[in-house]
Design a protein around this motif. Structure first.
Motif, PDB file in Angstrom:
ATOM      1  N   GLY A 304       0.776  -1.232   0.000  1.00 53.01           N
ATOM      2  CA  GLY A 304       0.000   0.000   0.000  1.00 53.01           C
ATOM      3  C   GLY A 304       0.806   1.279   0.000  1.00 53.01           C
ATOM      4  N   PHE A 305       2.118   1.190  -0.212  1.00 50.00           N
ATOM      5  CA  PHE A 305       2.961   2.378  -0.167  1.00 50.00           C
ATOM      6  C   PHE A 305       3.289   2.881  -1.570  1.00 50.00           C
ATOM      7  N   THR A 306       3.186   4.176  -1.743  1.00 45.21           N
ATOM      8  CA  THR A 306       3.591   4.795  -3.005  1.00 45.21           C
ATOM      9  C   THR A 306       4.881   5.605  -2.847  1.00 45.21           C
ATOM     10  N   GLU A 307       5.291   5.852  -1.581  1.00 52.59           N
ATOM     11  CA  GLU A 307       6.483   6.650  -1.303  1.00 52.59           C
ATOM     12  C   GLU A 307       7.422   5.882  -0.376  1.00 52.59           C
ATOM     13  N   PRO A 308       8.314   5.064  -0.943  1.00 52.18           N
ATOM     14  CA  PRO A 308       9.215   4.288  -0.091  1.00 52.18           C
ATOM     15  C   PRO A 308      10.373   5.085   0.486  1.00 52.18           C
ATOM     16  N   PHE A 309      10.732   6.217  -0.121  1.00 51.76           N
ATOM     17  CA  PHE A 309      11.887   6.982   0.325  1.00 51.76           C
ATOM     18  C   PHE A 309      11.567   8.383   0.842  1.00 51.76           C
ATOM     19  N   ARG A 310      10.562   9.037   0.307  1.00 53.64           N
ATOM     20  CA  ARG A 310      10.273  10.416   0.702  1.00 53.64           C
ATOM     21  C   ARG A 310       9.795  10.482   2.156  1.00 53.64           C
ATOM     22  N   THR A 311      10.164  11.551   2.821  1.00 53.63           N
ATOM     23  CA  THR A 311       9.753  11.792   4.201  1.00 53.63           C
ATOM     24  C   THR A 311       8.366  12.424   4.228  1.00 53.63           C
ATOM     25  N   CYS A 312       7.473  11.855   5.033  1.00 56.05           N
ATOM     26  CA  CYS A 312       6.120  12.401   5.139  1.00 56.05           C
ATOM     27  C   CYS A 312       6.132  13.730   5.887  1.00 56.05           C
ATOM     28  N   CYS A 313       6.829  13.769   7.009  1.00 58.04           N
ATOM     29  CA  CYS A 313       6.924  14.995   7.797  1.00 58.04           C
ATOM     30  C   CYS A 313       8.342  15.530   7.666  1.00 58.04           C
ATOM     31  N   GLY A 314       8.555  16.328   6.644  1.00 51.42           N
ATOM     32  CA  GLY A 314       9.883  16.855   6.371  1.00 51.42           C
ATOM     33  C   GLY A 314       9.804  18.110   5.541  1.00 51.42           C
ATOM     34  N   SER A 315      10.915  18.470   4.926  1.00 51.96           N
ATOM     35  CA  SER A 315      10.949  19.674   4.109  1.00 51.96           C
ATOM     36  C   SER A 315      12.041  19.550   3.061  1.00 51.96           C
ATOM     37  N   GLY A 316      12.009  20.449   2.106  1.00 49.33           N
ATOM     38  CA  GLY A 316      13.056  20.483   1.091  1.00 49.33           C
ATOM     39  C   GLY A 316      12.674  19.893  -0.242  1.00 49.33           C
ATOM     40  N   GLY A 317      11.577  19.130  -0.284  1.00 49.08           N
ATOM     41  CA  GLY A 317      11.164  18.532  -1.551  1.00 49.08           C
ATOM     42  C   GLY A 317      12.178  17.530  -2.067  1.00 49.08           C
ATOM     43  N   GLY A 318      12.248  17.381  -3.379  1.00 45.73           N
ATOM     44  CA  GLY A 318      13.183  16.449  -3.982  1.00 45.73           C
ATOM     45  C   GLY A 318      12.807  15.001  -3.751  1.00 45.73           C
ATOM     46  N   ALA A 319      13.762  14.116  -3.984  1.00 43.28           N
ATOM     47  CA  ALA A 319      13.495  12.680  -3.909  1.00 43.28           C
ATOM     48  C   ALA A 319      13.203  12.224  -2.493  1.00 43.28           C
ATOM     49  N   TYR A 320      13.719  12.941  -1.479  1.00 40.28           N
ATOM     50  CA  TYR A 320      13.586  12.470  -0.100  1.00 40.28           C
ATOM     51  C   TYR A 320      12.827  13.433   0.809  1.00 40.28           C
ATOM     52  N   ASN A 321      12.575  14.645   0.375  1.00 39.01           N
ATOM     53  CA  ASN A 321      11.872  15.645   1.177  1.00 39.01           C
ATOM     54  C   ASN A 321      12.464  15.727   2.583  1.00 39.01           C
ATOM     55  N   PHE A 322      13.777  15.849   2.628  1.00 35.96           N
ATOM     56  CA  PHE A 322      14.444  15.861   3.924  1.00 35.96           C
ATOM     57  C   PHE A 322      15.479  16.969   3.989  1.00 35.96           C
ATOM     58  N   ASP A 323      15.409  17.748   5.077  1.00 34.36           N
ATOM     59  CA  ASP A 323      16.380  18.796   5.347  1.00 34.36           C
ATOM     60  C   ASP A 323      16.763  18.675   6.816  1.00 34.36           C
ATOM     61  N   LEU A 324      18.014  18.360   7.070  1.00 32.50           N
ATOM     62  CA  LEU A 324      18.484  18.140   8.438  1.00 32.50           C
ATOM     63  C   LEU A 324      18.264  19.349   9.333  1.00 32.50           C
ATOM     64  N   PHE A 325      18.187  20.552   8.736  1.00 38.94           N
ATOM     65  CA  PHE A 325      18.048  21.769   9.522  1.00 38.94           C
ATOM     66  C   PHE A 325      16.601  22.246   9.612  1.00 38.94           C
ATOM     67  N   ALA A 326      15.671  21.463   9.084  1.00 38.51           N
ATOM     68  CA  ALA A 326      14.250  21.788   9.185  1.00 38.51           C
ATOM     69  C   ALA A 326      13.473  20.479   9.215  1.00 38.51           C
ATOM     70  N   THR A 327      13.473  19.845  10.381  1.00 42.76           N
ATOM     71  CA  THR A 327      12.892  18.517  10.518  1.00 42.76           C
ATOM     72  C   THR A 327      11.499  18.573  11.129  1.00 42.76           C
ATOM     73  N   CYS A 328      10.854  17.426  11.161  1.00 38.35           N
ATOM     74  CA  CYS A 328       9.477  17.305  11.629  1.00 38.35           C
ATOM     75  C   CYS A 328       9.284  17.915  13.020  1.00 38.35           C
ATOM     76  N   GLY A 329       8.221  18.703  13.155  1.00 41.42           N
ATOM     77  CA  GLY A 329       7.874  19.297  14.431  1.00 41.42           C
ATOM     78  C   GLY A 329       8.577  20.592  14.744  1.00 41.42           C
ATOM     79  N   SER A 330       9.597  20.944  13.960  1.00 38.45           N
ATOM     80  CA  SER A 330      10.307  22.204  14.179  1.00 38.45           C
ATOM     81  C   SER A 330       9.428  23.360  13.723  1.00 38.45           C
ATOM     82  N   PRO A 331       9.780  24.574  14.068  1.00 43.52           N
ATOM     83  CA  PRO A 331       8.968  25.726  13.628  1.00 43.52           C
ATOM     84  C   PRO A 331       8.806  25.799  12.117  1.00 43.52           C
ATOM     85  N   GLU A 332       9.759  25.237  11.374  1.00 43.88           N
ATOM     86  CA  GLU A 332       9.684  25.256   9.915  1.00 43.88           C
ATOM     87  C   GLU A 332       8.797  24.148   9.345  1.00 43.88           C
ATOM     88  N   VAL A 333       8.517  23.111  10.153  1.00 45.51           N
ATOM     89  CA  VAL A 333       7.742  21.959   9.669  1.00 45.51           C
ATOM     90  C   VAL A 333       6.664  21.627  10.682  1.00 45.51           C
TER      91      VAL A 333
END
Length: 389
Positions: A304-333
């Motif tokens: 049932g998964f369509t996104e094996p690599f992208r982060t659901c709660c993240g930022s930055g877009g791209g293939a992984y939607n991950f930014d180490l300096f703006a992670t889940c729950g932070s003021p930016e996310v």
């Protein structure tokens, strides 16, 4: 970034210091109407199993927001200091056993003896297998959670002294012990160590400590135990976003990191076989997280998964939607993806509830032992047979 530096970032991001007090676990809605042979479960491990022994105020800057939304949004509709949007594998275990509630975190349950009606969760996010003194002695203690798996064993002893008194032996013998993932942080903390501290040494030491811990439970009277191996740590979005492009395996994850987890699990399995021989009266099952995770990554659509690599709660877009300096729950996310059940990864290091549910279903399926050996049903049957005597 070199793979060695990558590992430091990946697992330091998983590490959080223990909080002085945790949020109490919400009540569980039992998912099974059948009677369960286990009324008590004791759980141990790291952030993949921790149900609230840590929280934001002591977490690292990159993942120090577990007390903030949208953590917990899918099931609890608030943060319970679980590193996910909802339930973990250990929560699905509680529901599979039809316990009246989820396992409360030890630091919240410490002053409440009534919580032992279901058991206690001693897991600590960022916990290691090797004792903290080893890291401190080698100047590797920066941002490392001081609690190890042996600390959790000491907490367990303290809990029994406080709650069970003369009945502690019976309580231990009747309980199911869940030994969750432990050891991944040990490799991370020593990646930048001097040449004398090689990965093989860490593997030997970490698995030895886990083995000693398990034998400690057995010596205390544990009869039923499920030990979980390491998952595909090289498939985490953070790892994928920082690894060298050529360091890939046949499922497009970080080959060197997954290889490390695989070697760890093989050594752990060998030690479990020896423990079974030494303690033939006990049932010691192995929950193969690596194989379960691999099955999903090879064919995510099947689960049932369509996104094996992208982060659901993240930022930055791209293939992984991950930014180490703006992670889940932070003021930016402050928000997550609209359909977390389509994502394997929640915050770049931890899984979504949907992924944990899939893994749990693999472990606890009624027939077959592809992912839990011996099968979960065999563990239940052994306990029922003992009750019938």
């Amino acid at each position: 970034m070199a793979t060695s530096r990558l590992l430091v970032v990946v697992f330091l991001a998983m590490a959080v210091s223990v909080a002085e007090m945790a949020v109490a676990a919400p009540a569980a809605a039992p998912s099974s109407s059948s009677s369960s042979p286990f009324r008590t479960v004791y759980a141990f491990g790291d952030s993949f199993t921790d149900t609230g022994n840590t929280h934001s105020t002591t977490g690292p800057y990159s993942f120090g927001y577990v007390s903030s939304p949208p953590y917990g949004a899918t099931f609890f509709h608030r943060s319970t200091n679980r590193y996910s949007d909802g339930r973990l594998v250990v929560d699905f275990l509680a529901q599979r056993l039809a316990l009246p509630s989820f396992l409360p975190p030890y630091l919240a349950a410490a002053g409440n003896s009534s919580t032992d009606n279901v058991g206690v969760n001693f897991a600590v996010a960022g916990s290691t297998a090797i004792e903290h003194d080893f890291f401190a002695k080698n100047n590797l203690s920066m941002d490392i959670t001081p609690q190890s798996i042996m600390t959790q064993l000491a907490w367990f002893d303290a809990h029994l002294r406080r709650t069970s008194k003369d009945k502690s032996k019976d309580k231990v013998a009747d309980a199911l012990f869940w030994v969750g993932e432990i050891g991944a942080n040990d490799y991370a903390y020593t990646v930048m160590a001097p040449p004398s501290i090689r990965p093989k040494l860490i593997r030997t030491m970490a698995v030895q400590r886990v083995t000693t811990f398990i034998e400690g439970l057995l010596d205390r009277g544990a009869k039923y135990m499920i030990v979980q191996g390491l998952p595909l740590t090289g498939c985490l979005p953070l790892a994928m976003s920082l690894a060298r492009a050529e360091d890939r395996d046949n499922i497009s994850c970080v080959a060197s990191v997954n290889g490390q987890s695989y070697a760890h699990n093989r050594l752990l399995l060998a030690n479990l076989r020896r423990l079974r021989q030494k303690h033939p009266a006990a049932v010691i099952a192995y929950a193969d997280y690596y194989a379960a995770h691999l099955a999903v990554m090879r064919n995510p659509a099947r689960y049932g998964f369509t996104e094996p690599f992208r982060t659901c709660c993240g930022s930055g877009g791209g293939a992984y939607n991950f930014d180490l300096f703006a992670t889940c729950g932070s003021p930016e996310v402050t928000t997550a993806c609209a359909q977390p059940d389509k994502y394997v990864n929640w915050d770049g290091v931890h899984m979504t509830e949907a992924m944990y549910k899939v893994v749990a279903s693999m472990f606890f399926q009624d027939s077959g032992d592809a992912y839990c050996r011996p099968a979960f049903s065999a563990v239940l049957a052994a306990r029922k047979a003992q009750q019938g005597k």
